[in-house]
Design a protein around this motif. Structure first.
Motif, PDB file in Angstrom:
ATOM      1  N   LYS A   1      28.123 -11.822 -18.882  1.00 40.66           N
ATOM      2  CA  LYS A   1      29.764 -11.557 -18.542  1.00 40.66           C
ATOM      3  C   LYS A   1      29.806 -11.147 -16.953  1.00 40.66           C
ATOM      4  O   LYS A   1      29.529  -9.951 -16.647  1.00 40.66           O
ATOM      5  N   ASP A   2      30.939 -11.679 -16.401  1.00 36.82           N
ATOM      6  CA  ASP A   2      31.192 -10.896 -15.303  1.00 36.82           C
ATOM      7  C   ASP A   2      31.517  -9.578 -15.882  1.00 36.82           C
ATOM      8  O   ASP A   2      32.685  -9.845 -17.226  1.00 36.82           O
ATOM      9  N   TRP A   3      32.376  -8.987 -15.364  1.00 42.35           N
ATOM     10  CA  TRP A   3      33.232  -7.357 -15.439  1.00 42.35           C
ATOM     11  C   TRP A   3      34.249  -7.038 -14.039  1.00 42.35           C
ATOM     12  O   TRP A   3      33.410  -7.335 -13.157  1.00 42.35           O
ATOM     13  N   LYS A   4      34.940  -5.991 -15.210  1.00 39.96           N
ATOM     14  CA  LYS A   4      35.613  -5.129 -14.063  1.00 39.96           C
ATOM     15  C   LYS A   4      35.360  -4.092 -13.845  1.00 39.96           C
ATOM     16  O   LYS A   4      35.636  -3.534 -14.801  1.00 39.96           O
ATOM     17  N   LYS A   5      35.425  -3.139 -12.198  1.00 42.07           N
ATOM     18  CA  LYS A   5      35.460  -1.666 -12.318  1.00 42.07           C
ATOM     19  C   LYS A   5      36.597  -1.711 -11.631  1.00 42.07           C
ATOM     20  O   LYS A   5      37.082  -1.885 -10.536  1.00 42.07           O
ATOM     21  N   ALA A   6      36.656  -0.337 -11.978  1.00 42.22           N
ATOM     22  CA  ALA A   6      38.337   0.292 -11.442  1.00 42.22           C
ATOM     23  C   ALA A   6      37.662   1.918 -11.147  1.00 42.22           C
ATOM     24  O   ALA A   6      37.459   2.802 -11.774  1.00 42.22           O
ATOM     25  N   TYR A   7      37.538   2.297  -9.100  1.00 42.98           N
ATOM     26  CA  TYR A   7      37.628   3.618  -8.969  1.00 42.98           C
ATOM     27  C   TYR A   7      38.956   4.195  -9.218  1.00 42.98           C
ATOM     28  O   TYR A   7      39.871   3.275  -8.287  1.00 42.98           O
ATOM     29  N   VAL A   8      39.041   5.535  -9.903  1.00 39.32           N
ATOM     30  CA  VAL A   8      40.677   5.678  -9.732  1.00 39.32           C
ATOM     31  C   VAL A   8      40.493   7.536  -9.211  1.00 39.32           C
ATOM     32  O   VAL A   8      39.742   7.950  -9.500  1.00 39.32           O
TER      33      VAL A   8
ATOM     34  N   LYS B   1      29.285  -8.886 -10.318  1.00 40.34           N
ATOM     35  CA  LYS B   1      28.686 -10.023 -11.069  1.00 40.34           C
ATOM     36  C   LYS B   1      27.779 -10.798 -12.498  1.00 40.34           C
ATOM     37  O   LYS B   1      27.083  -8.963 -12.262  1.00 40.34           O
ATOM     38  N   GLY B   2      27.789 -10.442 -13.716  1.00 37.22           N
ATOM     39  CA  GLY B   2      26.600 -10.860 -14.874  1.00 37.22           C
ATOM     40  C   GLY B   2      24.976 -11.224 -13.972  1.00 37.22           C
ATOM     41  O   GLY B   2      25.834 -12.412 -13.127  1.00 37.22           O
ATOM     42  N   GLN B   3      24.501 -10.426 -14.582  1.00 28.74           N
ATOM     43  CA  GLN B   3      22.998 -11.262 -13.561  1.00 28.74           C
ATOM     44  C   GLN B   3      22.177 -12.352 -14.475  1.00 28.74           C
ATOM     45  O   GLN B   3      23.016 -12.631 -15.809  1.00 28.74           O
ATOM     46  N   GLY B   4      21.873 -12.787 -14.161  1.00 27.07           N
ATOM     47  CA  GLY B   4      21.111 -14.190 -14.631  1.00 27.07           C
ATOM     48  C   GLY B   4      19.556 -13.449 -15.446  1.00 27.07           C
ATOM     49  O   GLY B   4      19.400 -12.282 -14.864  1.00 27.07           O
ATOM     50  N   ILE B   5      19.933 -14.277 -17.242  1.00 28.18           N
ATOM     51  CA  ILE B   5      18.799 -13.665 -18.177  1.00 28.18           C
ATOM     52  C   ILE B   5      18.009 -14.482 -17.691  1.00 28.18           C
ATOM     53  O   ILE B   5      18.278 -16.470 -17.754  1.00 28.18           O
ATOM     54  N   SER B   6      16.721 -14.431 -17.260  1.00 31.33           N
ATOM     55  CA  SER B   6      15.440 -15.580 -17.311  1.00 31.33           C
ATOM     56  C   SER B   6      14.841 -14.886 -18.057  1.00 31.33           C
ATOM     57  O   SER B   6      14.333 -15.845 -19.110  1.00 31.33           O
ATOM     58  N   ARG B   7      14.339 -14.104 -19.125  1.00 32.44           N
ATOM     59  CA  ARG B   7      13.751 -13.870 -20.276  1.00 32.44           C
ATOM     60  C   ARG B   7      14.832 -13.259 -21.566  1.00 32.44           C
ATOM     61  O   ARG B   7      14.940 -12.178 -21.545  1.00 32.44           O
ATOM     62  N   PHE B   8      15.068 -13.411 -22.456  1.00 36.91           N
ATOM     63  CA  PHE B   8      15.356 -12.612 -23.754  1.00 36.91           C
ATOM     64  C   PHE B   8      14.141 -12.244 -25.191  1.00 36.91           C
ATOM     65  O   PHE B   8      13.894 -13.350 -25.118  1.00 36.91           O
ATOM     66  N   ALA B   9      14.139 -11.336 -24.896  1.00 37.11           N
ATOM     67  CA  ALA B   9      13.035 -10.558 -26.007  1.00 37.11           C
ATOM     68  C   ALA B   9      11.372 -11.680 -25.799  1.00 37.11           C
ATOM     69  O   ALA B   9      10.658 -11.223 -24.774  1.00 37.11           O
TER      70      ALA B   9
ATOM     71  N   VAL C   1      37.016  -2.424 -16.801  1.00 35.44           N
ATOM     72  CA  VAL C   1      38.555  -2.777 -17.495  1.00 35.44           C
ATOM     73  C   VAL C   1      38.558  -3.722 -17.612  1.00 35.44           C
ATOM     74  O   VAL C   1      37.452  -5.077 -17.105  1.00 35.44           O
ATOM     75  N   ASP C   2      39.237  -4.323 -18.046  1.00 34.75           N
ATOM     76  CA  ASP C   2      39.983  -5.849 -19.029  1.00 34.75           C
ATOM     77  C   ASP C   2      39.593  -6.701 -17.187  1.00 34.75           C
ATOM     78  O   ASP C   2      40.127  -6.010 -16.514  1.00 34.75           O
ATOM     79  N   VAL C   3      39.315  -7.938 -17.509  1.00 34.62           N
ATOM     80  CA  VAL C   3      39.518  -8.946 -15.881  1.00 34.62           C
ATOM     81  C   VAL C   3      40.956  -8.856 -15.808  1.00 34.62           C
ATOM     82  O   VAL C   3      40.601  -9.092 -14.392  1.00 34.62           O
ATOM     83  N   SER C   4      41.536  -8.969 -16.429  1.00 31.95           N
ATOM     84  CA  SER C   4      42.590  -9.675 -16.083  1.00 31.95           C
ATOM     85  C   SER C   4      43.681  -8.417 -15.044  1.00 31.95           C
ATOM     86  O   SER C   4      45.480  -8.486 -15.770  1.00 31.95           O
ATOM     87  N   ALA C   5      42.829  -7.230 -15.404  1.00 35.30           N
ATOM     88  CA  ALA C   5      44.194  -6.115 -15.527  1.00 35.30           C
ATOM     89  C   ALA C   5      44.752  -5.613 -13.516  1.00 35.30           C
ATOM     90  O   ALA C   5      43.254  -5.894 -13.444  1.00 35.30           O
ATOM     91  N   THR C   6      45.361  -5.422 -13.788  1.00 35.13           N
ATOM     92  CA  THR C   6      45.867  -5.815 -12.501  1.00 35.13           C
ATOM     93  C   THR C   6      45.562  -3.645 -11.640  1.00 35.13           C
ATOM     94  O   THR C   6      46.073  -2.502 -12.533  1.00 35.13           O
ATOM     95  N   LYS C   7      46.026  -3.457 -10.679  1.00 34.41           N
ATOM     96  CA  LYS C   7      45.969  -1.768 -10.704  1.00 34.41           C
ATOM     97  C   LYS C   7      46.911  -1.352 -10.944  1.00 34.41           C
ATOM     98  O   LYS C   7      46.973   0.067 -11.101  1.00 34.41           O
ATOM     99  N   LYS C   8      48.205  -1.962 -10.894  1.00 29.63           N
ATOM    100  CA  LYS C   8      49.391  -0.955 -11.606  1.00 29.63           C
ATOM    101  C   LYS C   8      49.356  -0.830 -12.870  1.00 29.63           C
ATOM    102  O   LYS C   8      49.344  -0.136 -13.462  1.00 29.63           O
ATOM    103  N   GLU C   9      49.145  -1.510 -13.293  1.00 31.52           N
ATOM    104  CA  GLU C   9      48.320  -1.468 -15.212  1.00 31.52           C
ATOM    105  C   GLU C   9      48.059  -0.658 -15.099  1.00 31.52           C
ATOM    106  O   GLU C   9      47.575   0.258 -16.503  1.00 31.52           O
TER     107      GLU C   9
END
Length: 102
Positions: free
Chosen positions: A80-87, A63-71, A33-41
């Protein structure tokens, strides 16, 4: 709430083995879900889009993982950090991800 905001709250369903097991045993589904979303939304968005009744919403920040090697280039960075919702839905409601959203 505006329809654009409702459809912008739910990014995508989060489908893993763990979530599939939870969905079968306790009728819970997970969404990115969107990081700014509330439970009600989140509750209102799921009820409107999937035409179900929500009993409970639990959210957590991932939390977003650290990247030490890309290609082939060694670099430093971070995902990026992200938000998860269990419904949790009522016992008689189900969400089918394969059907078309109204």
């Amino acid at each position: 709430m505006k329809a654009e905001r409702l459809y912008g709250i739910l990014r995508e369903p989060h489908v893993t083995e763990k979530v599939t097991g939870i969905a079968d045993s306790s009728n819970q589904y997970a969404f990115k879900v969107d990081v700014s979303a509330t439970k009600k939304e989140i509750r209102e968005a799921v009820e409107t889009i999937y035409d179900v009744k929500v009993e409970n919403v639990t959210t957590l920040r991932v939390k977003g993982q650290g990247i030490s090697r890309f290609a082939r280039v060694i670099s430093s960075g971070r995902q990026k950090d992200w938000k998860k919702a269990y419904v949790k839905l009522r016992p008689d409601d189900r969400i089918d991800y394969t059907r078309e959203i109204k």
